[in-house]
Design a protein around this motif. Structure first.
Motif, PDB file in Angstrom:
ATOM      1  N   LEU A   1       0.864  -1.181   0.000  1.00 17.91           N
ATOM      2  CA  LEU A   1       0.000   0.000   0.000  1.00 17.91           C
ATOM      3  C   LEU A   1       0.903   1.235   0.000  1.00 17.91           C
ATOM      4  O   LEU A   1       1.140   1.896   1.013  1.00 17.91           O
ATOM      5  CB  LEU A   1      -0.930  -0.022   1.213  1.00 17.91           C
TER       6      LEU A   1
ATOM      7  N   LEU B   1       0.123   1.521  -6.509  1.00 19.95           N
ATOM      8  CA  LEU B   1      -1.306   1.809  -6.597  1.00 19.95           C
ATOM      9  C   LEU B   1      -1.871   1.496  -7.982  1.00 19.95           C
ATOM     10  O   LEU B   1      -2.934   0.879  -8.104  1.00 19.95           O
ATOM     11  CB  LEU B   1      -1.574   3.276  -6.232  1.00 19.95           C
TER      12      LEU B   1
ATOM     13  N   ILE C   1      -2.264  -2.240  -8.372  1.00 22.25           N
ATOM     14  CA  ILE C   1      -3.356  -2.752  -7.546  1.00 22.25           C
ATOM     15  C   ILE C   1      -4.699  -2.488  -8.206  1.00 22.25           C
ATOM     16  O   ILE C   1      -5.583  -3.360  -8.250  1.00 22.25           O
ATOM     17  CB  ILE C   1      -3.283  -2.127  -6.140  1.00 22.25           C
TER      18      ILE C   1
ATOM     19  N   TYR D   1      -6.659   2.157  -2.303  1.00 26.30           N
ATOM     20  CA  TYR D   1      -6.057   0.825  -2.465  1.00 26.30           C
ATOM     21  C   TYR D   1      -7.086  -0.292  -2.275  1.00 26.30           C
ATOM     22  O   TYR D   1      -7.020  -1.313  -2.968  1.00 26.30           O
ATOM     23  CB  TYR D   1      -4.923   0.640  -1.451  1.00 26.30           C
TER      24      TYR D   1
END
Length: 286
Positions: free
Chosen positions: A59, A64, A67, A104
């Motif tokens: 995270l 990012l 993800i 996230y």
């Protein structure tokens, strides 16, 4: 057969990254499993694929985009976070509680966050399940030093190892050889605690503040790039800085030794929580 793919960091020389995959410790009957690097993102949707992100400090802004890409890649499958945590390098002690998880974790089907006390489902790093923690170890030294390969703590005369060592038994034997561990490694702090040792951690990101069984957190004022000087007759002829090696001042580390504490139940508590989450994953997937 359905596919279950675990994305985490697999390209670094950092033992904590390599041993934080749940696929190393749990079976998933009826699924074909595969571990992939977080930087090796899929290019097309494949129906029937379920994804696990983690563990590790994913995270973080650099990850990012990946993800969010993985969430878009899931087609009729589930997206699971297992033992992932935050990283913020700016004022770590101040930003831990202010970290914004929302970009996230949006639309994640099952959430397991290794950061404790942030109002999210706590699931510590799954590496606690490794059978090497069951081997008894007797301390041989009062203090040992386990450094992150990039953020080094220097104490001449003490046994020292870095997280570049990739043999799990070797690392745990080293951590277990100390009554107290000085470490700038997140997993050094975590594993040392699980071994029942006292830990003094030197934090360089906010992730250290999310450990439920908190080590002593040394008040690092600043991490400075390691510098090299060539001097002659007291005059500096050449000076350079190593962008891959930082160090901090820690002249008074002795005064913190008495603050350390043991957490005898930490290993079982972390294992129980991962066993519980494993069942949650099976219930979601079947």
């Amino acid at each position: 057969m359905s596919h279950l793919v675990n994305y985490h960091v697999r390209h670094s020389i950092n033992i904590g990254d390599w041993f934080s995959s749940p696929l190393l410790y749990f079976d998933f009957p009826g699924f074909q499993t595969e571990a992939k690097d977080i930087d090796n993102l899929p290019q097309a949707k494949v129906p029937g694929h379920h994804l696990i992100l983690g563990g590790g400090g994913l995270l973080f802004p650099r990850f990012l985009g990946g993800i969010q890409h993985l969430k878009n890649y899931v087609d009729q499958g589930k997206y699971i976070f297992w033992g992932v945590g935050q990283q913020s390098y700016k004022d770590p002690s101040l930003t831990f509680a202010q970290f914004d998880y929302s970009p996230y974790i949006e639309s994640v089907d099952l959430l397991g966050i290794r950061d404790y006390g942030v109002g999210l489902n706590w699931v510590p790093c799954v590496s606690c399940m490794h059978q090497e923690f069951d081997r008894p170890r007797v301390p041989q030294h009062e203090v040992v030093v386990f450094s992150h390969k990039k953020f080094r703590i220097q104490v001449p005369g003490l046994p020292t190892l870095t997280n570049e060592s990739m043999d799990f038994r070797t690392v745990l034997d080293f951590l277990g050889s100390g009554e107290t561990i000085l470490t700038s490694s997140f997993h050094g702090a975590y594993w040392g605690t699980l071994l029942g040792r006292k830990v003094i951690a030197f934090p360089f990101t906010s992730k250290f503040y999310g450990l439920k069984h908190s080590p002593v957190l040394y008040p690092v004022k600043k991490w400075k790039q390691k510098s090299y000087k060539l001097s002659l007759f007291g005059k500096t002829l050449y000076e350079s800085r190593d962008p891959n090696w930082f160090e901090c001042e820690m002249n008074d580390w002795h005064s913190w030794l008495s603050e350390g504490q043991n957490y005898p139940s930490s290993l079982q508590e972390c294992r129980d929580r991962n066993q519980w989450f494993y069942q949650q994953v099976l219930d979601l997937l079947t």
